[in-house]
Design an enzyme around this catalytic site. Structure first.
Site, short mmCIF file in Angstrom:
data_model
loop_
_atom_site.label_atom_id
_atom_site.label_comp_id
_atom_site.label_asym_id
_atom_site.label_seq_id
_atom_site.Cartn_x
_atom_site.Cartn_y
_atom_site.Cartn_z
N ASN A 203 25.71 -26.01 4.44
CA ASN A 203 25.64 -25.78 2.99
C ASN A 203 25.78 -24.30 2.65
OD1 ASN A 203 23.13 -25.49 4.31
ND2 ASN A 203 22.00 -25.72 2.40
N ASP B 188 13.17 -28.61 7.75
CA ASP B 188 14.13 -28.66 6.65
C ASP B 188 14.12 -27.34 5.89
OD1 ASP B 188 16.21 -30.11 5.53
OD2 ASP B 188 14.98 -30.84 3.87
N GLY C 55 14.17 -27.37 -2.50
CA GLY C 55 14.12 -26.71 -1.20
C GLY C 55 12.91 -25.83 -1.00
#
Length: 418
Positions: free
Chosen positions: A96, A306, A325
């Site tokens: 990403n 993550d 996030g």
């Protein structure tokens, strides 16, 4: 690198010295001697630390840095430094970026930026061109260049035929296809878990159904096509049941869960703190309990941080408008230790390597030194001033965590925290 580690408790079931206190001599990056007491006639650097424990090096299957394109969030150099200080000797890095990592030259770029670092960077290539979900990317070419898996980070593949073809194609070269478990048409404009808390807060919810439909679809496709599938960051009890059933059918599927989905529930969003805006969203206590049990029994194959740095301009806004996030590398060990025993925590942090093409390296004489050094008992509050990441969007900020990381030994390098 030549060092002598003194009086370390070895936590490694694959080692001949598991659960014993030993001195460990490492010469030129290789373990040359393990004994209860080793002299130091060559005057090597000695590592003497309080309550020192060591294990095989830790691995994270889903990390985002930002470079290229989002260097204001994180650079590869500082990201790998953060990983090392957090105890990780290998991280799988998502695609990403801007541009998206979707060609063999992009994979080569990531690998070149990580050369000569203690932490091994494992590139994940995009599954589709520019992660737009329309056309399949150059999977074979990226695999040849060193991509360990293929994944459109946080972007579900809405076209089931595209996922079917990807699984069939990647199986020709043993490629690992990853899927993000969310059906966007069900998720809609939701920003948190759909439940009592979302109603109280007046925020649009993402139903558990949005995840479970996608998981069920992908498992049906896997059963039809064969191949290798990894479902990243599940978050519901029903998803656990679906994957457990698929494994009973001997389907080649693995899955992960984010550490914050094991720790917090959707009730943590009561004050609209955007640090808690993550994807998949924080769920209910019932889901958390099912996820923890699935980690313990192996249904969930790995726990990921993550780690996803987001700059302050995208976080310090209204909750609806904030990006999803949180960073997680630096808090992972302490958070897991609040949920599991030390031995289980180390098991969690060291499993999943083979799925992404890494070999386990037990702490035995003759093996390359790849290990993490830590104290499992020290407690501390995870405060903002301790964060090494460029971005500070930490879901665990101000949490009291158990255990501290001293550093790592990997790739013929020693990295110790100050």
């Amino acid at each position: 690198m030549n060092i002598l580690i003194k009086s370390a408790t070895i936590i490694d079931p694959k080692s001949d010295f598991h659960n014993t206190i030993q001195d460990i001599l490492i010469e030129k990056g290789q373990i040359t001697k393990i004994d209860s007491s080793i002299k130091n006639p060559k005057n090597y650097q000695e590592i003497i630390l309080e309550n020192l424990h060591i294990s095989q090096g830790w691995f994270d299957s889903s990390v985002s840095f930002g470079e290229p394109g989002f260097e204001e969030r994180e650079t590869i150099k500082n990201g790998l430094k953060t990983a090392a200080s957090s105890g990780f000797t290998a991280v799988a890095v998502n695609a990403n970026t801007n541009p998206v990592i979707d060609t063999n030259s992009d994979i080569a770029f990531l690998k070149s930026k990580a050369q000569n670092h203690a932490v091994t960077l494992l590139p994940i290539g995009a599954l589709t061109i520019s992660s737009k979900g329309t056309d399949m990317a150059e999977l074979f070419d990226m695999g040849t260049a060193g991509a360990v898996a293929f994944y459109d980070y946080h972007k579900p593949i809405s076209n089931p035929n595209l996922m079917k073809i990807a699984l069939q194609y990647a199986s020709n070269f043993n490629g690992l296809v990853c899927s993000f478990p969310q059906e966007n048409k069900i998720a809609g404009h939701g920003v948190m878990n759909e439940h009592i808390t979302s109603t109280k807060l007046g925020l649009k919810g993402i139903p558990a159904l949005a995840e479970e439909l996608q998981v069920a679809r992908d498992l049906f496709l896997l059963e039809y096509t064969g191949g290798k599938l990894h479902i990243a960051t599940i978050s519901t009890a029903k998803s656990v049941e679906l994957i457990r059933e698929a494994k009973s059918k001997k389907l080649d599927v693995t899955c992960s869960v984010a550490v914050h989905n094991l720790y917090f529930t959707d009730e943590a969003l009561g004050d609209f703190n955007t640090h808690f805006k993550v994807l998949p969203p924080l769920r209910t206590q019932t889901d958390v309990d099912a996820l923890i049990e699935a980690v313990k029994d192996g249904t969930i194959d790995m726990v990921t941080t993550d780690h996803n740095p987001i700059d302050v301009e995208q976080k310090k806004v209204e909750f609806d408008r904030a990006d999803y996030g949180t960073i997680g590398l630096e808090s992972a060990f302490g958070a897991l230790q609040n949920c599991f025993t030390t031995k289980k925590t180390i098991d969690i942090l060291t499993r999943g390597k083979s799925r992404f093409g890494l070999e386990n390296t037990p702490i035995n004489v003759g093996n390359t030194a790849n290990m993490t050094l830590f104290n499992p008992d020290a407690k501390s509050k995870f405060t903002r001033d301790r964060i090494i990441s460029k971005s500070k969007n930490a879901i665990f900020e101000n949490e009291t965590l158990k255990g501290i990381v001293y550093g790592i030994v990997a790739n013929n390098q020693l990295v110790l925290n100050p």
